[in-house]
Motif scaffolding. Structure first.
Motif, short mmCIF file in Angstrom:
data_model
loop_
_atom_site.label_atom_id
_atom_site.label_comp_id
_atom_site.label_asym_id
_atom_site.label_seq_id
_atom_site.Cartn_x
_atom_site.Cartn_y
_atom_site.Cartn_z
N LYS A 68 29.14 44.19 39.89
CA LYS A 68 29.81 44.35 38.70
C LYS A 68 30.78 45.37 38.77
CE LYS A 68 25.48 43.43 36.78
NZ LYS A 68 25.40 42.26 37.16
N VAL A 69 31.97 45.12 37.93
CA VAL A 69 32.86 46.08 37.78
C VAL A 69 32.85 47.03 36.82
CG1 VAL A 69 35.56 46.25 37.51
CG2 VAL A 69 34.49 44.53 39.02
N ILE A 70 33.01 48.08 36.77
CA ILE A 70 32.86 49.11 35.49
C ILE A 70 34.23 49.34 35.05
CG2 ILE A 70 31.71 51.38 34.96
CD1 ILE A 70 29.63 50.80 36.61
N VAL A 71 34.37 49.39 33.55
CA VAL A 71 35.26 49.71 32.82
C VAL A 71 34.93 50.71 31.72
CG1 VAL A 71 36.83 47.63 33.38
CG2 VAL A 71 35.18 47.58 31.45
N ALA A 72 36.04 51.45 31.46
CA ALA A 72 35.78 52.59 30.37
C ALA A 72 36.33 51.87 29.12
CB ALA A 72 36.42 53.77 30.79
N PHE A 73 35.59 51.65 28.11
CA PHE A 73 35.97 50.93 26.91
C PHE A 73 36.33 51.99 25.87
CE2 PHE A 73 36.39 48.77 23.09
CZ PHE A 73 35.66 49.28 21.83
N GLN A 74 37.63 51.98 25.69
CA GLN A 74 38.16 52.98 24.55
C GLN A 74 38.54 52.15 23.32
OE1 GLN A 74 41.10 55.13 27.45
NE2 GLN A 74 40.95 56.37 25.39
N PHE A 75 37.97 52.54 22.19
CA PHE A 75 38.26 51.63 20.97
C PHE A 75 39.74 51.87 20.43
CE2 PHE A 75 37.70 49.73 17.06
CZ PHE A 75 38.33 50.51 16.17
N GLU A 76 40.19 52.97 20.74
CA GLU A 76 41.65 53.06 20.04
C GLU A 76 42.99 52.60 20.77
OE1 GLU A 76 39.51 55.50 21.12
OE2 GLU A 76 40.50 56.86 22.38
N ILE A 77 42.54 52.10 21.64
CA ILE A 77 43.93 51.35 22.45
C ILE A 77 43.31 50.02 22.67
CG2 ILE A 77 44.69 53.41 23.36
CD1 ILE A 77 43.35 52.97 25.95
N VAL A 78 44.80 49.35 23.01
CA VAL A 78 44.38 47.83 23.46
C VAL A 78 44.35 47.81 24.93
CG1 VAL A 78 45.66 45.67 23.69
CG2 VAL A 78 45.90 46.94 21.46
N GLN A 79 43.30 47.23 25.51
CA GLN A 79 42.96 47.19 27.01
C GLN A 79 43.22 45.94 27.43
OE1 GLN A 79 39.26 49.69 26.08
NE2 GLN A 79 40.12 50.90 27.91
N PRO A 80 44.51 45.70 28.04
CA PRO A 80 44.40 44.35 28.60
C PRO A 80 44.01 44.20 30.01
CG PRO A 80 46.78 45.18 28.09
CD PRO A 80 45.70 46.56 28.13
N LEU A 81 43.15 43.32 30.45
CA LEU A 81 42.63 43.08 31.68
C LEU A 81 43.29 41.84 32.35
CD1 LEU A 81 38.74 43.46 30.75
CD2 LEU A 81 40.49 45.31 31.95
N VAL A 82 43.40 41.74 33.73
CA VAL A 82 43.97 40.86 34.56
C VAL A 82 42.88 40.53 35.51
CG1 VAL A 82 45.74 39.95 35.95
CG2 VAL A 82 46.31 41.34 34.13
N PHE A 83 42.48 39.39 35.71
CA PHE A 83 41.66 38.84 36.83
C PHE A 83 42.15 38.07 37.70
CE2 PHE A 83 37.73 40.43 34.31
CZ PHE A 83 38.37 40.48 32.98
N HIS A 84 42.06 38.33 38.95
CA HIS A 84 42.48 37.41 40.30
C HIS A 84 41.27 37.16 40.97
CE1 HIS A 84 46.81 39.25 40.37
NE2 HIS A 84 46.61 38.45 39.21
N VAL A 85 41.31 35.62 41.28
CA VAL A 85 40.26 35.22 42.20
C VAL A 85 40.80 34.72 43.59
CG1 VAL A 85 38.45 33.48 42.28
CG2 VAL A 85 38.97 34.31 39.99
N TYR A 86 40.40 35.29 44.57
CA TYR A 86 40.69 34.86 45.81
C TYR A 86 39.77 34.22 46.56
CZ TYR A 86 44.49 38.18 44.95
OH TYR A 86 45.57 38.68 44.77
N ASP A 87 40.26 33.38 47.49
CA ASP A 87 39.46 32.86 48.72
C ASP A 87 39.56 33.81 49.86
OD1 ASP A 87 40.00 29.80 50.76
OD2 ASP A 87 38.32 31.17 50.52
N VAL A 88 38.45 34.21 50.30
CA VAL A 88 38.69 35.19 51.27
C VAL A 88 38.84 34.28 52.76
CG1 VAL A 88 37.41 37.20 52.59
CG2 VAL A 88 37.82 36.96 50.06
N ASP A 89 39.80 34.71 53.46
CA ASP A 89 40.07 33.78 54.82
C ASP A 89 39.54 34.69 55.80
OD1 ASP A 89 42.71 31.66 53.67
OD2 ASP A 89 40.55 31.53 53.45
N THR A 90 39.71 36.00 55.91
CA THR A 90 39.67 36.78 57.00
C THR A 90 38.31 36.96 56.94
OG1 THR A 90 39.97 38.80 55.40
CG2 THR A 90 42.02 37.85 56.60
N LYS A 91 37.79 37.55 58.23
CA LYS A 91 36.53 37.75 58.44
C LYS A 91 35.99 39.06 57.47
CE LYS A 91 34.68 38.99 62.35
NZ LYS A 91 33.74 37.96 62.78
#
Lengths: 585, 177
Positions: free
Chosen positions: A104-127
């Motif tokens: 899981k990824v932990i984020v700190a939710f704060q009501f008073e600001i807008v919190q944009p999140l960006v998600f990237h998915v990768y295919d891991v090629d290296t060992k």
């Protein structure tokens, strides 16, 4: 701070009880004090809620020739300047186009600001075998897709899950479907159980020479090493050897289990900081419950220098003891509870002619927002996610409308019947066009707008008790009729309504601060009625350049608390999460 | 609003704040009496320890005549010379009847108390709910979540009728101490 004197009154306040900060971490993940301390030492604000994000995806692109992709997801926070800051990443899953990540990824939710999140998915090629996921270099991996959202979007969904289409980095969906990402959020709470008690002591010893003891209690939890950690203290009761303290609320988070021994110490407050111990006793929460049931007291003891334990005449009594579930703000908003945004704009002449660049209502063609626009954006952009239909009542006051009369509550969109606009952009465009159609006049009166908002809040209760209303009033000036406003506020104080007042421009807003009970006393109407709760927050918005934290954020911080106070007092609970969700709302 | 000659109210006398006896804070034994213009309706127990911040949290069902326009709350204390009235407040019936909220809305109300000289003497906190007869109940409280229903499960506040949920009065100051 500039002065040499400590804030003694601040030192006398109660600390640590659960009611204090409704979105504070000590309500949730208090088991890890070290983590909390770490966050604080890095300047993170005191009030945030720990949220865990669980990610899964379907139909990822297959990038590997021989086997399937080995996907990993990375979560970023998008800062105000657009830069991405990594918050965490999942593990790598072998050979899967439909991964359900465990990390899981932990984020700190704060009501008073807008919190944009960006998600990237990768295919891991290296060992990646036996290598910490953190050390994997992303530029060496195959990019599979990106998704963005705002944290509160996820938290306000019924099952706290948001599903997004993955797209290519450039922002538009490519010809091929890149798959779907699902984000699920959970507040990290070990337990929602809290215990609320009313304690009093009698026959305490007098420790003050010239007056009488000012007692307060400090409750500590005994830790494995044998020492103790304080978990809360009551307020100070002045000059009283038989003090009765306000209700104390402890969460199971704080005391562990009902059988864990707690040390309760009674001190005499000294403004020097050196408080004298009057006496103490050791009791578990279960013991305190027995004291209340038996209506008996327990004597305090004090250990002398010689190690001799003396039983004192002073006794501790538990007058009330109540154990219950306490739900958090996020529990409510993920259950269909909403914050409905309403806005009222000042059209009095003191703002200045809108054509004039000096006017507070001047609309800059370069796009720079004026104070009114800034306030609307900052508050609206946060609250809009908590409002299911994004239809916002919007009014103006103190202006002369098309029929030549001055109105103290006219529809901002210029329509005769409908007072709602769509979205924050709807407010902005209604505001801009109103500046052409309305003549600035005066005087500055809030009464009508407040009554209108109160009416809407009252009427909504019959249909749906899950709506809480937030009225934003933006004004440049001082109220002409303070008493009428106070009367309207007192009447509205018992409704699901909070009022945020932002003062723009350079006027002296001292009179407005009276309306905010933080700075003054409870509001009183002209008929001797007193406000039930403090529903008003006021802040002046001075033009401060380069400020990281806006003053408007400070206004918004209070909202979850006001919402919870209203709901808890009426015992309105969010529907239990494990019950089957019947379709409604 | 009410079709009967009298109507039933559920009144919870919650607490008082900063109540004084001849300018000095009250030591103990304060209690509250609720009456209409003509007759007393109910009274609370004495708060033996509460001093000038008495806490009662007692719920009482009272009948008020249809034409009543006020109910009066008096805070008194038991002295060696008898019961002394420290402060009084008049609650207009219009504060909890009418308006746009549903009839059975639980109103939390607070009023300034004044002593016999008309001087301010603290604040009284109450909650009032009109008891609507079953057949006249409107479409309010139709959703599943409870509205203003007191605790049923754990018996808290041993001895005292469980009424308003914990934490009242609801002023923010109350929590921040």
């Amino acid at each position: 701070m500039g002065n040499c004197y400590s804030d003694v009154e601040g030192g006398k306040q109660a600390v640590g009880g659960v009611q204090q900060s409704p979105t504070a971490t000590n309500n949730n993940a208090g088991h890890n004090d070290a983590v909390e301390f770490f966050y604080r030492s890095w300047g993170l604000p005191q009030h945030f809620t720990r949220v865990e994000l669980s990610l899964s995806a379907i139909n990822l692109r297959d990038r590997d020739i021989i086997s399937k992709s080995d996907p990993m997801a990375v979560v970023y926070a998008k800062n105000i300047d657009g830069k991405l800051e990594e918050l965490g990443r999942t593990e790598v899953i072998l050979n899967s186009l439909n991964p359900t990540w465990i990390e899981k990824v932990i984020v700190a939710f704060q009501f008073e600001i807008v919190q944009p999140l960006v998600f990237h998915v990768y295919d891991v090629d290296t060992k990646f075998h036996n290598i910490p996921v953190k050390t994997l270099k992303l530029k060496d991996q195959d990019f599979l897709g990106e998704a963005t959202c705002v944290l509160s979007e996820v938290l306000t969904k019924q099952n706290r899950s948001l599903t997004l289409n993955l797209c290519s980095k450039i922002g538009h969906v490519g010809l091929r479907n890149l798959g779907i990402l699902t984000i699920h959020a959970e507040e990290t709470v070990a337990s929602r159980r809290v215990v609320e008690m009313m304690l009093h002591c009698s026959y305490l010893d007098n420790k003050d020479i010239f007056s009488i003891s000012d007692p307060f209690l400090r409750i500590s939890r005994i830790v494995e090493s044998g020492g103790s950690i304080p978990i809360c203290k009551t307020e100070v009761v002045n000059n009283n050897l038989n003090p009765k303290w306000k209700p104390l609320c402890l969460s199971m988070q704080q005391f562990g289990s009902k059988d864990n021994p707690l040390i309760i110490e009674c001190f005499d407050f000294n403004s020097s900081g050196k408080h004298s111990l009057i006496g103490k006793l050791q009791k578990s929460v279960a013991d305190l419950e027995k004291l209340q049931e038996g209506r008996s007291g327990e004597n305090l003891t004090i250990t002398s220098h010689h190690g001799h334990k003396k039983v004192l005449k002073g006794e501790l009594f538990v007058d009330q003891f109540c154990e219950k579930e306490q739900y958090s703000f996020l529990d409510y908003v993920s259950c269909g509870f909403e914050l409905n945004f309403m806005v009222a704009v000042d059209f009095t002449a003191s703002n200045g002619n809108p054509q004039n660049p000096d006017s507070l209502h001047y609309i800059d063609p370069s796009g720079q927002l004026n104070s009114y626009q800034k306030a609307i954006m900052e508050v609206g952009e946060v609250i809009q996610f908590y409002d299911s239909d994004r239809r916002f009542p919007a009014w103006g006051f103190g202006g002369k409308t098309f029929d030549g009369t001055i109105s103290h509550c006219f529809n901002l969109n210029g329509s005769a019947g409908s007072f709602e606009v769509e979205g924050v952009e709807g407010i902005m465009s209604a505001y801009a066009s109103a500046l052409h159609n309305v003549t600035l006049a005066g005087p500055t009166l809030f009464g009508q707008v407040i009554k209108r908002a109160a009416q809407i809040a009252s009427q909504s209760i019959s249909y749906n008790n899950k709506k809480y209303f937030v009225l934003l009033i933006i004004t440049d000036g001082v109220l002409t009729d303070l008493q009428e406003t106070k009367d309207a506020l007192v009447k509205a104080s018992d409704l699901p309504l909070s009022i945020l007042i932002v003062g723009v421009g350079g006027a002296d807003f001292g009179q407005m601060e009276v309306l905010d009970a933080d700075k003054g006393q409870r509001l009183e109407s002209s008929t001797d009625r007193v406000a039930t709760r403090d529903i008003v927050q006021f802040v002046p918005m001075r033009d401060v350049h380069g400020g990281q934290i806006s003053v408007v954020q400070a206004l918004l911080e209070e909202l979850p608390g006001q919402f919870l106070t209203y709901m808890r007092c009426r015992d309105i609970k969010p529907r239990p999460l494990h019950e089957a969700q019947v379709s409604s709302t | 609003m009410f079709s009967m000659a009298s109507s039933t109210l559920e009144i919870t006398v919650i607490s008082g704040e900063d109540i004084r006896n001849n300018r000095k804070p009250v030591k103990k034994n304060a209690f509250a009496v609720i009456r209409t213009d003509s007759q007393p309706l109910c009274r609370t127990e004495m708060d033996k320890d509460g001093g000038s911040y008495p806490y009662w949290n007692e719920k009482h069902n009272v009948e008020i005549p249809q034409h009543a326009r006020f109910i009066t709350v008096e805070v008194q204390c038991k002295t060696s010379a008898g019961d002394k009235t420290l402060g009084m407040a008049r609650i207009p019936v219009s504060d909890f009847v009418g308006g746009f909220v549903p009839q059975s809305y639980l109103h939390f109300l607070s009023y300034r108390l004044r002593n016999s000289n008309g001087e301010r003497n603290g604040i009284i906190n109450v909650s009032v709910k009109a008891k609507v007869p079953e057949y006249a109940a409107s479409s309010c409280s139709s959703t599943a979540t409870t509205i203003g229903v007191p605790f049923g499960k754990t018996s808290c506040y041993g001895g005292v009728v469980p009424g308003v949920p914990v934490g009242v009065p609801i002023m923010k100051q109350y929590y921040q101490g």
